[in-house]
Design an enzyme around this catalytic site. Structure first.
Site, PDB file in Angstrom:
ATOM      1  N   GLY A 288    -130.947 -32.961  25.760  1.00 47.89           N
ATOM      2  CA  GLY A 288    -130.747 -34.249  25.106  1.00 47.89           C
ATOM      3  C   GLY A 288    -129.945 -35.165  26.012  1.00 47.89           C
TER       4      GLY A 288
ATOM      5  N   ILE B  19    -125.058 -39.637  23.538  1.00 47.71           N
ATOM      6  CA  ILE B  19    -124.037 -38.664  23.916  1.00 47.71           C
ATOM      7  C   ILE B  19    -124.394 -38.029  25.247  1.00 47.71           C
ATOM      8  CG2 ILE B  19    -122.942 -36.465  23.301  1.00 47.71           C
ATOM      9  CD1 ILE B  19    -123.444 -37.179  20.360  1.00 47.71           C
ATOM     10  N   GLY B  20    -125.658 -37.713  25.426  1.00 50.14           N
ATOM     11  CA  GLY B  20    -126.097 -36.963  26.602  1.00 50.14           C
ATOM     12  C   GLY B  20    -125.811 -37.642  27.929  1.00 50.14           C
TER      13      GLY B  20
ATOM     14  N   ASN C 179    -132.833 -33.339  12.687  1.00 51.57           N
ATOM     15  CA  ASN C 179    -132.284 -32.550  13.788  1.00 51.57           C
ATOM     16  C   ASN C 179    -132.510 -31.053  13.664  1.00 51.57           C
ATOM     17  OD1 ASN C 179    -131.410 -34.925  14.893  1.00 51.57           O
ATOM     18  ND2 ASN C 179    -129.246 -34.643  14.391  1.00 51.57           N
TER      19      ASN C 179
ATOM     20  N   ILE D 259    -123.648 -29.434  19.723  1.00 55.60           N
ATOM     21  CA  ILE D 259    -123.103 -30.736  19.350  1.00 55.60           C
ATOM     22  C   ILE D 259    -123.965 -31.400  18.283  1.00 55.60           C
ATOM     23  CG2 ILE D 259    -122.684 -33.081  20.218  1.00 55.60           C
ATOM     24  CD1 ILE D 259    -121.821 -31.875  22.863  1.00 55.60           C
TER      25      ILE D 259
ATOM     26  N   ASP E 206    -112.833 -33.573  16.367  1.00 52.95           N
ATOM     27  CA  ASP E 206    -111.935 -33.559  15.215  1.00 52.95           C
ATOM     28  C   ASP E 206    -110.490 -33.345  15.666  1.00 52.95           C
ATOM     29  OD1 ASP E 206    -114.175 -33.786  13.561  1.00 52.95           O
ATOM     30  OD2 ASP E 206    -114.416 -31.611  13.458  1.00 52.95           O
TER      31      ASP E 206
ATOM     32  N   HIS F   1    -117.251 -29.303  10.283  1.00 54.71           N
ATOM     33  CA  HIS F   1    -117.335 -30.493  11.136  1.00 54.71           C
ATOM     34  C   HIS F   1    -117.997 -31.647  10.394  1.00 54.71           C
ATOM     35  CE1 HIS F   1    -117.366 -32.749  14.835  1.00 54.71           C
ATOM     36  NE2 HIS F   1    -118.686 -32.803  14.898  1.00 54.71           N
TER      37      HIS F   1
END
Length: 353
Positions: A50, A55-56, A133, A156, A189, A216
């Site tokens: 990804g 994010i990747g 996802n 993730i 977190d 999470h």
């Protein structure tokens, strides 16, 4: 300008790796630097699945800057070849696109990081994320079981409370499951909890530590401010407000960006920190402790986030919760039904699809 930003990001990671207020998180600087003498750091291949996403991309850049990474493999359904010339470091980077190249991206990997999937948008629930996802994670984990079954996997992709159990079931079916090598990344977190706590307590965030346990998502995130260091006599009202803000941190960012993204940069940074910790553990650096969502017997739930000691085989020890305040004990009991439901949802999906 770009060069200076890259150097600044690299220096930030190096400073964190070489200096920390918590002894368990403070290996000496030489453990980070790749030596070319007789005591060279082991060669480590890291794959990011990804890599072309929100994010990747920053996560891939940060991993390229990490001197513990010998080879970096970037995979996505499209766009990854363009990510290769990212910074002036010597780490070889190879981009792979399409399902046909997934095996090549994974072969020989020591650590696989999975930020693949869609990010949250305003109005999206964790169930909405799950519906998209879950299938992506299942497919990627099926390939991991085939091409690099002994790799450490850092999950993730959200919802982590369900995607980690999905991964576990996929690996069990393939006969490759090793509970010591599957991690849900909850480092963001911890970063939020200690940043918010430091702001209220007047401490320095980099010198502050707050364990975060549970899961999470939402109320399953339980920061243990009673165990925070340095200690501070915050009021019950302050603790309640800090807990709520830590739990809602992701939603706060999604709403602030007004549909233009989620907490992608901070999640990339958190993912890079945790991957770095895994690499140090693999390389034999002692006393590496991070919070993570793993298979656990700390509570009656099969998966739970708590402090974990990392080592050459992944999880060396899942640490207990330690003493809890009455407020934290109540929060622990309140989070269990939702976390249990998320775990069971992931297991059911993996077994039925």
């Amino acid at each position: 300008m770009r060069t200076s930003l890259v150097r600044s990001a690299g220096e930030a990671l190096r400073r964190r790796a070489s200096s920390s207020a918590t002894p368990s998180l403070a290996p000496s600087a030489h453990t980070l630097r790749r030596s070319y003498g007789s005591e060279s750091t082991p060669e480590r291949k890291v794959a990011v699945l990804g890599a072309a996403g929100g994010i990747g991309q920053p996560l891939s850049l940060l991993m390229k800057l990490n001197p513990l990474v010998s080879r970096l493999s970037l995979y996505d359904i499209a766009g990854t070849p363009e990510l290769r010339p990212m910074s002036a470091t010597s780490t070889p980077v190879t981009g792979y696109a399409s399902e046909e190249q997934l095996g090549l991206a994974l072969e020989g990997s020591d650590v696989v990081i999975i930020p693949a999937g869609v990010p949250r948008k305003p109005g999206m629930t964790r169930d909405d994320l799950f519906n998209i996802n879950a299938g992506i994670v299942k497919s990627l984990c099926t390939a991991i079981a085939k091409f690099c079954p002994h790799a450490i996997v850092n999950m993730i992709s959200n919802p982590v409370n369900s995607t980690v159990p999905i991964a576990a079931e996929v690996f069990k079916k393939a006969g490759t499951y090793d509970e010591k090598k599957l991690f849900g990344v909850t480092t963001l977190d911890v970063l939020r909890a200690k940043t918010f706590y430091a702001g209220k307590a007047g401490s320095i965030p980099a010198a502050t530590n707050v364990p975060v346990v549970g899961g999470h998502a939402g109320i399953t995130i339980l920061p243990l401010f009673s165990q925070a260091t340095p200690a501070s006599n915050l009021s019950t009202e302050d603790i309640t407000a800090l807990t709520k803000r830590t739990q809602d941190g992701g939603t706060e960012v999604v709403e602030a960006k007004a549909g233009k993204g989620s907490a992608t940069l901070s999640m990339a940074y958190a993912g890079a920190i945790f991957a770095d910790a895994c690499l140090k553990g693999l390389n034999g650096v002692p006393d590496i402790v991070e919070c993570s969502f793993v298979q656990s017997s700390v509570t009656e739930l099969p998966f739970f986030a708590s402090k974990v000691r990392l080592g050459k085989n992944g999880v060396e020890e899942v640490l207990g919760l330690g003493p809890l305040s009455d407020y934290e004990k109540e929060g622990l009991e309140n989070l269990k039904p939702e976390l249990r439901a998320s775990i069971e949802k992931g297991i059911k999906f993996a077994r039925e699809n």
